[in-house]
Design a protein around this motif. Structure first.
Motif, PDB file in Angstrom:
ATOM      1  N   PHE A   8     -12.676 -40.439 -16.724  1.00  0.00           N
ATOM      2  CA  PHE A   8     -12.052 -41.378 -17.656  1.00  0.00           C
ATOM      3  C   PHE A   8     -10.553 -41.144 -17.733  1.00  0.00           C
ATOM      4  O   PHE A   8     -10.095 -40.057 -18.078  1.00  0.00           O
ATOM      5  N   ASP A  18     -14.749 -52.104 -10.656  1.00  0.00           N
ATOM      6  CA  ASP A  18     -13.923 -51.315 -11.584  1.00  0.00           C
ATOM      7  C   ASP A  18     -12.624 -50.926 -10.883  1.00  0.00           C
ATOM      8  O   ASP A  18     -12.608 -50.619  -9.690  1.00  0.00           O
ATOM      9  N   LYS A  55     -14.134 -43.895  -9.709  1.00  0.00           N
ATOM     10  CA  LYS A  55     -15.477 -44.462  -9.912  1.00  0.00           C
ATOM     11  C   LYS A  55     -15.944 -45.262  -8.684  1.00  0.00           C
ATOM     12  O   LYS A  55     -17.145 -45.409  -8.449  1.00  0.00           O
ATOM     13  N   ASN A  89     -14.586 -54.764 -24.509  1.00  0.00           N
ATOM     14  CA  ASN A  89     -13.522 -54.324 -25.422  1.00  0.00           C
ATOM     15  C   ASN A  89     -12.131 -54.646 -24.863  1.00  0.00           C
ATOM     16  O   ASN A  89     -11.145 -54.573 -25.572  1.00  0.00           O
ATOM     17  N   HIS A  90     -12.050 -55.010 -23.576  1.00  0.00           N
ATOM     18  CA  HIS A  90     -10.769 -55.414 -22.980  1.00  0.00           C
ATOM     19  C   HIS A  90     -10.781 -56.911 -22.677  1.00  0.00           C
ATOM     20  O   HIS A  90     -10.080 -57.360 -21.771  1.00  0.00           O
ATOM     21  N   LYS A 120      -6.313 -62.548 -16.956  1.00  0.00           N
ATOM     22  CA  LYS A 120      -6.048 -62.444 -15.507  1.00  0.00           C
ATOM     23  C   LYS A 120      -7.146 -63.047 -14.639  1.00  0.00           C
ATOM     24  O   LYS A 120      -7.000 -63.089 -13.424  1.00  0.00           O
TER      25      LYS A 120
END
Ligand code: TYD
Length: 408
Positions: free
Chosen positions: A71, A342, A347, A379-380, A387
């Motif tokens: 993270f 991602d 990741k 959450n984003h 975009k």
């Protein structure tokens, strides 16, 4: 599995929601390490004395935060701006004293917030147990110590650097099993007029949005103003302010000071009243929440199964830790969600924890022709919607599960 999870009250926890066996939320793994994958029994319980909703068990922290911890806070532009604003608020506040104030951040990650203090030449220290991310913080000009925070470390900091003006933590306090050790450490570290400012996903949002994906191994506590006020009262500290935040799907920023050092804001009184009205001090609220979670699971599995029957291409967007809870609790694998894209390099090329869905680069998603994308990084959503005009204009649709399962 850890049996020494802090119980803020001596009374037992009452289990309200059982997720069964779960892998680590951030346990993205390579094919070669499939046989070593670790699972633990995940459930949450409520205690009506401390008013805390929390995990009942947790894996050992060493299994979760290590030199491969996947993270990095700075992967989101929105979060970078959020922490620059957070920094501005602290600078403009009356909480930095004298010519040489000292700021400590617990869980400074890659230095996303402290680098702002560093650039201004403000004395600071970041506490970050994951060595790989602490190294990036160092590279960003942030002074760090790579240890778990405890009363012992607090005393060491006190000896070497003196008392703290502002003690910060963002999305960290809720991660710490020995929360009482942290609270006691903070109590001895901060100046008589110093403050703790921390923010975490807010229980009121989790309950109202049925965002059960906030529940995974790293999130031990689901804080409300009620439980935070109670927790710090145990060391004679007051919750003096509470400011809602948009981050992580709904968070709360809490400001805490030594008892009587500052007046308690009207916002705190109002929030406590609202929480009581919502029932955040009642076990029945969490029993109802558990029913809503089960319904969310049924609706999601039904929708994805229907799309599979219709031969639609469904992928995931954002290999969040939160997605691990959804995928494993709902038993969703690559037959229903082909891959998850991602932007985090560490990741990519790995498999999702437990269900082993391939994680691919964002570029693959851009080039692909996808019918539906499950917005795991909900959450984003603002940043992502801004975009992803191409995806929508080519007929792509989003699936979300908050506050209810639906196609948008
Ligand atoms: P995060 O918000 O930290 O959620 P969690 O705490 O549940 O892990 O993770 C967001 C993830 O989404 C992270 O892996 C980066 C990824 N991401 C994208 O792939 N594209 C994006 O545009 C954004 C904003 C995030």
């Amino acid at each position: 599995m850890s049996s020494n999870l802090c119980r803020v009250s001596g009374k037992p926890l009452v289990t309200v929601l059982d997720f069964g066996m779960q892998p680590l939320g951030n346990g993205f793994l390579s094919r070669s390490s499939l046989s070593e994958e670790y699972f633990y029994s995940m459930s949450v319980g409520f205690n009506n004395e401390s008013m805390m909703l929390q995990l009942v068990h947790q894996p050992d922290p060493e299994k979760m935060f290590h030199d491969q911890y996947a993270f990095y806070s700075s992967t989101s532009n929105y979060m970078s701006r959020h922490f620059a604003d957070f920094f501005d608020q602290v600078i403009k506040s009356d909480y930095l004293f004298g010519d040489d104030p000292f700021v400590v951040e617990l869980g400074c990650n890659d230095g996303i917030m402290l680098k702002n203090f560093s650039k201004k030449g403000i004395r600071h220290l970041g506490i970050e147990p994951s060595i790989n991310v602490a190294k990036i913080a160092n590279y960003n000009g942030v002074r760090t110590v790579s240890e778990f925070f405890s009363e012992k470390l607090a005393r060491k900091i006190l000896e070497e650097d003196g008392m703290v003006d502002v003690f910060l933590a963002a999305n960290v306090m809720c991660h710490i099993p020995d929360i009482m050790g942290v609270v006691k450490g903070i109590k001895c570290l901060i100046k008589p007029k110093g403050v703790v400012i921390f923010e975490d996903p807010y229980l009121g949002d989790i309950v109202s949005k049925v965002s059960y994906d906030q529940i995974y191994d790293e999130h031990v506590f689901f804080f409300s103003a009620l439980s935070v006020r109670n927790l710090f009262s145990l060391v004679d500290m007051d919750l003096i302010d509470a400011i809602p935040q948009q981050t992580h799907g709904g968070s709360m920023r809490y400001v805490i000071a030594h008892k009587g050092a500052y007046p308690i804001s009207d916002a705190v009184e109002k929030l406590i009243d609202d929480e009581k009205a919502m029932g955040l001090d009642q076990i029945e609220t969490f029993v109802k929440f558990a029913d809503n979670v089960k319904k969310s699971k049924e609706d999601l599995v039904e929708l994805l199964t229907k799309l599979k029957r219709e031969n639609k291409k469904v992928v995931g967007y954002g290999a969040t830790s939160k997605s691990t809870t959804i995928l494993n609790y709902c038993d969703i694998d690559a037959r229903l969600i082909q891959y998850i894209c991602d932007t985090t390099p560490i990741k990519q090329g790995k498999l999702s924890p437990g269900k082993h869905i391939p994680i691919v680069s964002y570029e693959k998603f851009k080039e692909d022709s996808v019918d539906y994308a499950f917005l795991f990084a909900w959450n984003h959503s603002q940043e992502i919607m801004n975009k992803e005009h191409d995806f929508i204009s080519h007929g792509g649709k989003w699936i979300t599960h908050v506050p209810g399962v639906r196609v948008v």
